[in-house]
Design a protein around this motif. Structure first.
Motif, mmCIF file in Angstrom:
data_model
loop_
_atom_site.group_PDB
_atom_site.id
_atom_site.type_symbol
_atom_site.label_atom_id
_atom_site.label_comp_id
_atom_site.label_asym_id
_atom_site.label_seq_id
_atom_site.Cartn_x
_atom_site.Cartn_y
_atom_site.Cartn_z
ATOM 1 N N GLN A 185 59.904 39.085 53.006
ATOM 2 C CA GLN A 185 59.087 38.893 53.029
ATOM 3 C C GLN A 185 58.409 37.772 54.020
ATOM 4 O O GLN A 185 58.320 36.232 53.175
ATOM 5 C CB GLN A 185 58.475 38.764 51.749
ATOM 6 N N GLY A 186 59.263 37.100 55.103
ATOM 7 C CA GLY A 186 58.970 36.480 56.120
ATOM 8 C C GLY A 186 57.212 36.833 56.714
ATOM 9 O O GLY A 186 56.136 37.883 55.284
ATOM 10 N N LEU A 190 55.275 39.478 54.354
ATOM 11 C CA LEU A 190 53.935 39.899 53.987
ATOM 12 C C LEU A 190 52.714 40.527 54.597
ATOM 13 O O LEU A 190 52.273 41.235 53.306
ATOM 14 C CB LEU A 190 53.704 37.847 53.727
ATOM 15 N N ASP A 208 63.335 40.487 48.955
ATOM 16 C CA ASP A 208 63.688 38.605 50.186
ATOM 17 C C ASP A 208 64.229 38.312 48.870
ATOM 18 O O ASP A 208 64.315 38.569 47.402
ATOM 19 C CB ASP A 208 62.035 38.502 50.267
ATOM 20 N N ARG A 213 58.933 33.119 48.792
ATOM 21 C CA ARG A 213 57.875 34.134 49.577
ATOM 22 C C ARG A 213 57.705 35.253 48.996
ATOM 23 O O ARG A 213 56.586 36.117 48.555
ATOM 24 C CB ARG A 213 59.027 34.540 50.988
ATOM 25 N N LEU A 352 56.238 29.135 56.441
ATOM 26 C CA LEU A 352 55.961 30.521 56.523
ATOM 27 C C LEU A 352 55.566 30.278 58.527
ATOM 28 O O LEU A 352 56.124 31.225 59.156
ATOM 29 C CB LEU A 352 55.085 31.318 55.541
#
Length: 358
Positions: A185-186, A190, A208, A213, A352
């Motif tokens: 979920q970088g 995302l 993740d 995140r 992020l």
């Protein structure tokens, strides 16, 4: 009028530095934009580390928001001063690859018209966006006007992160009622989570280990979050799906372990949609692949580009269907880009995405 500009330049593995170079001049079909906001991508970090080779002296970056500064003599439909974005992928629009819909694999200039990753030019084969000015090739195929009322940060994810993330759900053939698992979920993961929701998935599982995140994944549309540092993610996905597995698994990191976990999490006949940039060979485990007889599909996708893709993505943002602005967690001036790389590449302070402005 100024003739030189500041730019983030790749010197050698481990060194991207701010330096000066001439402001580019557009060819007949090109445009030069004054960059008002850009950002750093995980692919730029691969370049920094020497995991993806580019030429020394190249300006890096491929996610521009800006204002038209100068137009080529043959460019129509734009005026100097227009607010625009250009996708990370800048297809020529006329190669065989482009004309059959494979814009990212544009082989303009080759005999057969195809070239793997040929549409990715910014920060790969030509100077990129982490600079004060940027030459946009084939401007009429690639410049997209920013709608009134949308800020730079609202559209900053469109050139790459949003386009790539959504393409993970699209290439996976996500359908209404599907169960989709998104591994990592970088920023891209995302956006893949948001894309799965947009495509009609009704059970979305985000994997993740970073609490912030996973919380953001919930905000972007995940129904369940799985912390892989606490549980086996494949076992947890099987538990959540009553042993069935997911219809689509999206790999958004580019590592053997996430690729393998995504394959193991699929139901028979499911699709593994791969978005990660890999730095080494992949191995497909025999059991997870059902000896080649499980009717699995493995698809890979390079970020779709071109102005129509950008128009559609900005329409999604303008409609409120996806809000990617919260992905911008840190802001830097171009003068401080080396500090921005240090923060982003080491993933400190919950970063992020970073916004880089002049």
């Amino acid at each position: 009028m100024a003739s030189r500009m500041k730019a983030a330049i790749f010197v050698e593995p481990g060194r991207i530095v701010l330096d000066e170079k001439p402001i580019p001049e557009p060819g007949p079909l090109d445009a030069v934009i004054r960059v008002t906001t850009t950002t750093i991508c995980g692919t730029d970090v691969h370049i920094l580390k020497g995991e993806y080779p580019v030429a020394a002296g190249l300006t890096v970056g491929h996610e521009p928001v800006g204002v038209v500064w100068k137009l080529g003599s043959e460019v129509q439909g734009f005026r100097e001063g227009d607010r625009v974005i250009a996708g990370a992928i800048t297809p020529s629009g006329h190669s065989y690859a482009c004309l059959c819909g494979c814009h990212s694999q544009d082989g303009a200039g080759t005999r057969h018209g195809f070239k793997a990753m040929g549409g990715w030019r910014f920060g790969n084969t030509i100077d990129g966006a982490q600079a004060e000015y940027l030459l946009v090739p084939d401007a009429m195929a690639n410049l997209a006007p920013v709608p009134d009322g949308l800020t730079d940060e609202q559209v900053l994810m469109c050139p790459d992160i949003l386009s790539t993330g959504l393409s993970g759900a699209e290439s996976g053939g996500t359908r209404i009622g599907d169960t989709v698992a998104v591994f990592a979920q970088g920023p891209i993961g995302l956006c893949a989570t948001a894309g799965a929701r947009l495509m009609g998935a009704t059970t979305i599982i985000a994997v993740d280990r970073v609490p912030e995140r996973l919380a953001m994944a919930r905000a972007m549309g995940a129904d369940h979050t799985v912390d892989f540092s606490r549980v086996d993610p494949v076992a947890e996905i099987m538990r959540l799906t009553d042993g069935r597995g997911c219809d689509v698994a999206i790999e958004a990191l580019g590592r053997q372990e996430t690729f393998e976990a995504a394959l193991r999490a699929l139901r028979p006949g499911g699709t593994l949609s791969s978005l990660g940039v890999y730095s080494g060979d992949l191995t497909i485990p025999l059991g997870a692949f059902a000896a080649g007889l499980g009717d699995f599909r493995i698809v890979s996708t390079l970020c779709p580009g071109g102005k129509e893709r950008m128009r559609r993505l900005m329409s999604v943002v303008a409609s409120g269907r996806i809000d990617a602005k919260p992905l911008v967690t840190h802001r830097f001036k171009l003068d401080d880009i080396e500090a921005a790389y240090d923060l982003f590449s080491h993933q400190r302070d919950g970063v992020l995405k970073v916004a880089i402005t002049p």
